[in-house]
Design an enzyme around this catalytic site. Structure first.
Site, PDB file in Angstrom:
ATOM      1  N   ASP A 276     -27.065   0.524   0.606  1.00  0.00           N
ATOM      2  CA  ASP A 276     -27.405   1.942   0.752  1.00  0.00           C
ATOM      3  C   ASP A 276     -26.356   2.731  -0.018  1.00  0.00           C
ATOM      4  O   ASP A 276     -25.161   2.619   0.254  1.00  0.00           O
ATOM      5  CB  ASP A 276     -27.387   2.315   2.248  1.00  0.00           C
TER       6      ASP A 276
ATOM      7  N   SER B 294     -32.030   8.904   7.881  1.00  0.00           N
ATOM      8  CA  SER B 294     -30.811   9.538   7.379  1.00  0.00           C
ATOM      9  C   SER B 294     -30.362  10.652   8.334  1.00  0.00           C
ATOM     10  O   SER B 294     -30.150  10.388   9.513  1.00  0.00           O
ATOM     11  CB  SER B 294     -31.067  10.056   5.960  1.00  0.00           C
ATOM     12  N   MET B 295     -30.231  11.902   7.874  1.00  0.00           N
ATOM     13  CA  MET B 295     -29.883  12.971   8.810  1.00  0.00           C
ATOM     14  C   MET B 295     -30.983  13.144   9.855  1.00  0.00           C
ATOM     15  O   MET B 295     -30.711  13.612  10.970  1.00  0.00           O
ATOM     16  CB  MET B 295     -29.657  14.297   8.076  1.00  0.00           C
TER      17      MET B 295
ATOM     18  N   PHE C 211     -31.586  14.939   5.083  1.00  0.00           N
ATOM     19  CA  PHE C 211     -30.827  15.990   4.412  1.00  0.00           C
ATOM     20  C   PHE C 211     -31.264  16.142   2.951  1.00  0.00           C
ATOM     21  O   PHE C 211     -31.239  15.173   2.193  1.00  0.00           O
ATOM     22  CB  PHE C 211     -29.340  15.611   4.482  1.00  0.00           C
TER      23      PHE C 211
ATOM     24  N   HIS D  36     -31.526   3.463   0.499  1.00  0.00           N
ATOM     25  CA  HIS D  36     -31.401   4.445   1.578  1.00  0.00           C
ATOM     26  C   HIS D  36     -32.747   4.943   2.115  1.00  0.00           C
ATOM     27  O   HIS D  36     -32.968   4.986   3.325  1.00  0.00           O
ATOM     28  CB  HIS D  36     -30.569   5.640   1.105  1.00  0.00           C
TER      29      HIS D  36
END
Length: 246
Positions: free
Chosen positions: A190, A94-95, A26, A220
């Site tokens: 994170d 992540s996304m 994202f 992250h």
């Protein structure tokens, strides 16, 4: 047509009949996945890392896209791989990990899925939806290595946060549809996605073969951080294991 940032272009490599679909996250770009993509290509795999719609251009461009546009971006990459490959694995950060999980729940022929700090529940982001602001601060470049910077947007469209929340909810409800082998990477520290997300994913999938690997030296964006070589090594082992056993 919005101009694509230098370094944010899609990446495609034609190799053998094993395809690897790689997704960035994202507000991020393909740059965050480049070390993995290039390592997989060197190993001989056919690799496609799409630029998710509305990403790698401008936050205003992203604002006009929906989570189904992002799903469509990875589905188009999957179709391209399917035309060339007999087996496909999906990897995402992540996304991108959320999208990888979506693909594994939707397409039962996917051989294995590798989410890296995947997002299914981010309370801080959900709470920010009620703001009157159009844009919030950037969430990119959460990296422990001070020598590395992620190529990502300098601000986050609030409308897009709503789309991400919708996608996370959808995928969270579908985790029990995932039966393929899964290797989950989670950074112990994170500042974007709470590590608990990965524990929930691990507990919720119906995969017979599942493993969770803790990253002790990355934040992250682990694919650009101190643990990236370990991620590459372990994922290559995963591909080899599940292509040799069938």
């Amino acid at each position: 047509m919005e101009k694509v940032m230098h370094g944010a272009e899609e990446m495609r490599f034609e190799g053998n009949e094993v395809g690897i679909l790689v997704s960035h996250g994202f507000t991020g770009t393909t740059q965050s996945m480049k070390p993995l993509v290039e390592a997989y290509a060197r190993a001989g795999y056919t690799v496609y890392c799409p630029r998710l719609k509305g990403h790698g251009t401008s936050p205003e461009d992203m604002e006009s896209t929906s989570h189904m546009d992002w799903v469509q971006s990875v589905e188009e990459a999957y179709t391209w791989l399917k035309e060339r490959c007999s087996k496909i694995f999906v990897v995402g950060l992540s996304m991108g990990g959320t999208l990888a999980l979506y693909m594994a729940s939707e397409y039962r022929d996917i051989e294995g899925v590798i989410p890296i700090n995947a997002a299914i529940d981010i309370p801080a982001l959900e709470n920010s939806q009620g703001t009157d602001e159009r844009f919030l601060d950037a969430i990119g470049s959460d990296i422990k290595d001070p020598a590395t910077v992620e190529l990502a947007y300098d601000r986050t469209p609030v409308k897009s946060i709503g789309e991400l929340v919708g996608l996370m909810g959808k995928v969270k409800d579908r985790l029990d549809e995932i039966h393929c082998p899964i290797m989950i990477f989670v950074s112990d520290e994170d500042h974007v996605v709470p590590p608990h997300n990965s524990e929930v994913i691990f507990e919720s999938v119906f995969s017979e073969h599942k493993e969770i690997i803790h990253l002790e030296n990355s934040y992250h964006v682990a694919t650009l951080d101190h643990d990236k070589d370990m991620i590459i090594e372990r994922t290559l082992e995963f591909f080899q294991m599940y292509t040799n056993t069938k």
